[in-house]
Scaffold this motif. Structure first.
Motif, PDB file in Angstrom:
ATOM      1  N   ALA A 121       0.820  -1.211   0.000  1.00 40.58           N
ATOM      2  CA  ALA A 121       0.000   0.000   0.000  1.00 40.58           C
ATOM      3  C   ALA A 121       0.851   1.258   0.000  1.00 40.58           C
ATOM      4  O   ALA A 121       0.546   2.228  -0.703  1.00 40.58           O
ATOM      5  N   ILE A 127      -2.178   3.760  -0.312  1.00 41.64           N
ATOM      6  CA  ILE A 127      -2.600   4.384   0.943  1.00 41.64           C
ATOM      7  C   ILE A 127      -1.389   5.082   1.555  1.00 41.64           C
ATOM      8  O   ILE A 127      -0.306   4.487   1.648  1.00 41.64           O
ATOM      9  N   CYS A 129       0.059   5.959   4.640  1.00 44.57           N
ATOM     10  CA  CYS A 129      -0.028   5.708   6.084  1.00 44.57           C
ATOM     11  C   CYS A 129       1.289   5.081   6.533  1.00 44.57           C
ATOM     12  O   CYS A 129       1.373   3.876   6.759  1.00 44.57           O
ATOM     13  N   GLU A 146      -9.160   5.419   5.631  1.00 43.11           N
ATOM     14  CA  GLU A 146      -8.009   5.122   4.777  1.00 43.11           C
ATOM     15  C   GLU A 146      -8.307   3.999   3.782  1.00 43.11           C
ATOM     16  O   GLU A 146      -7.799   3.986   2.668  1.00 43.11           O
ATOM     17  N   PHE A 147      -9.132   3.056   4.200  1.00 44.82           N
ATOM     18  CA  PHE A 147      -9.433   1.896   3.366  1.00 44.82           C
ATOM     19  C   PHE A 147     -10.812   1.978   2.711  1.00 44.82           C
ATOM     20  O   PHE A 147     -11.278   0.992   2.141  1.00 44.82           O
TER      21      PHE A 147
END
Length: 393
Positions: A121, A127, A129, A146-147
């Motif tokens: 990710a 993402i 993060c 976030e998901f």
């Protein structure tokens, strides 16, 4: 695994182990570790994480096991299920077997594969993060923003990555376990006896290839392999087919035992069809007509099955003796399977940026993954409440 000695369709409950399948199981899972390390470098093949180095030659080499590796594991699983059901009631079998598959799968999805998801990710910009612990919390929180755009299972965003083998095997195990009382009923026995008496090597070669060919023709283009359990129809059809072949074939001893007599023939055809696959994979073509396309599909279909037959035949001839190494690896192979890909991707995540060169980088990953698998197995096997989550019984 146990070996049938009678010429019936049903194996006896007491017999010696099929040591050759123990060897094949260990060797194929071992090959899987090398294969997944290779995925870091295979040119033209996407993966969760890639090295800065790539190799087209390696891709061609990996194509060899790509044709049969997982199918052989499903076949071996079918054999194991066949003998387990011959020695216990279907409901006892399901009660014992389901937790052995479900608990490692759930634990793997919630814990083991998370570092893989984190690396993929963040390195692919899916993402943003960077803090792993926050990422893990967001991964577990099925309402995390976030998901929100990355749901995988309905409203959830969990994944099983390399553990996809477990839910598929669970489904096939439940199917055969539930249907077994019917399949083993007295009124079906005459049918199975006639099928067993008519079984032959040409039938064992031709029928699986023919079924696989038409399954591919029907499902492959519209349902390519995705490991999405709900929509992975071609992969299900292919995997369930070899699972059932293993379940049935081992119950026909006069057929199963003859595979070793034709091992050279199987190997020769496997090498011939693989040479065509290399030709096709690297841009070669027999033409654009319907006949050429049919021949192409037939060669790709036949190649995997001939390698499986060749490997079983040679294992029956050469790998029928056990030793301490096999017994140790047989106990640890499930655990190795669960942890190996997370080790590969985690190690690569730290080593790839160092640009050590493809030879040193890949060697370090292979050695460290091997040591990591053994060390984790030795640690986990000593933890009674944890070991079952890694398939250690």
């Amino acid at each position: 695994m146990t070996q049938a000695t009678a010429s019936t369709i049903s194996p006896p409950t007491a017999a010696k182990r099929l040591i050759e399948l123990d060897w094949l199981r260990v060797l194929v899972f071992g090959l899987l570790i090398f294969y997944h390390v290779g995925m870091l470098y295979a040119e033209g093949w996407g993966w969760h994480y890639k090295s800065s180095y790539s190799s087209k030659l390696l891709t061609n080499i990996m194509l060899w096991s790509n044709q049969w590796r997982m199918s052989l594991l499903f076949l071996i699983s079918g054999v194991a299920v066949s003998f387990l059901l011959a020695s216990q009631s279907p409901w006892l079998f399901i009660r014992k077997r389901v937790p052995l598959l479900v608990l490692p799968l759930l634990f793997g999805m919630l814990v083991v594969v998370v570092p893989q998801v984190y690396v993929e990710a963040n390195t692919k910009g899916i993402i943003d993060c960077p803090n792993f612990w926050h990422f893990w919390y967001a991964y577990l929180d099925q309402t995390s923003p976030e998901f929100a755009a990355h749901k995988t299972l309905g409203a959830m965003h969990l994944t099983w990555n390399h553990l996809w083998f477990l839910p598929y095997l669970l489904a096939y195990t439940l199917i055969i376990g539930i249907l077994y009382p019917l399949l083993n009923s007295a009124w079906l026995q005459p049918l199975w006896q006639r099928a067993a008496s008519g079984a032959s090597i040409p039938l064992a070669i031709g029928l699986p290839i023919l079924i696989s060919y038409f399954l591919g023709l029907w499902l492959d283009e519209k349902n390519p392999v995705t490991h999405n359990f709900v929509h992975d129809w071609f992969n299900h059809a292919r995997s369930l087919l070899v699972f059932l072949i293993g379940f049935v074939m081992v119950r026909i001893p006069h057929l199963w035992e003859r595979l070793s007599h034709f091992r050279w023939h199987f190997l020769g055809v496997a090498l011939f069809t693989f040479s065509y696959i290399l030709f096709s994979f690297n841009g070669g073509s027999l033409g654009d007509g319907a006949i050429a396309k049919s021949i192409n599909r037939l060669f790709w279909t036949a190649n995997g099955w001939f390698w499986i037959l060749a490997l079983i035949g040679w294992a029956q001839r050469k790998l029928r003796e056990s030793n301490p190494a096999l017994r140790y690896l047989n106990k640890g192979v499930y655990c190795f399977y669960i942890v190996h890909q997370t080790l590969i991707i985690s190690l690569a995540y730290f080593l790839v940026p160092l640009r050590l060169g493809i030879l040193l980088e890949s060697t370090m990953i292979i050695v460290l993954v091997g040591l990591g698998c053994i060390l984790l197995f030795e640690l986990i096997r000593r933890l009674p409440k944890v070991r079952f989550l890694f398939g250690i019984t």
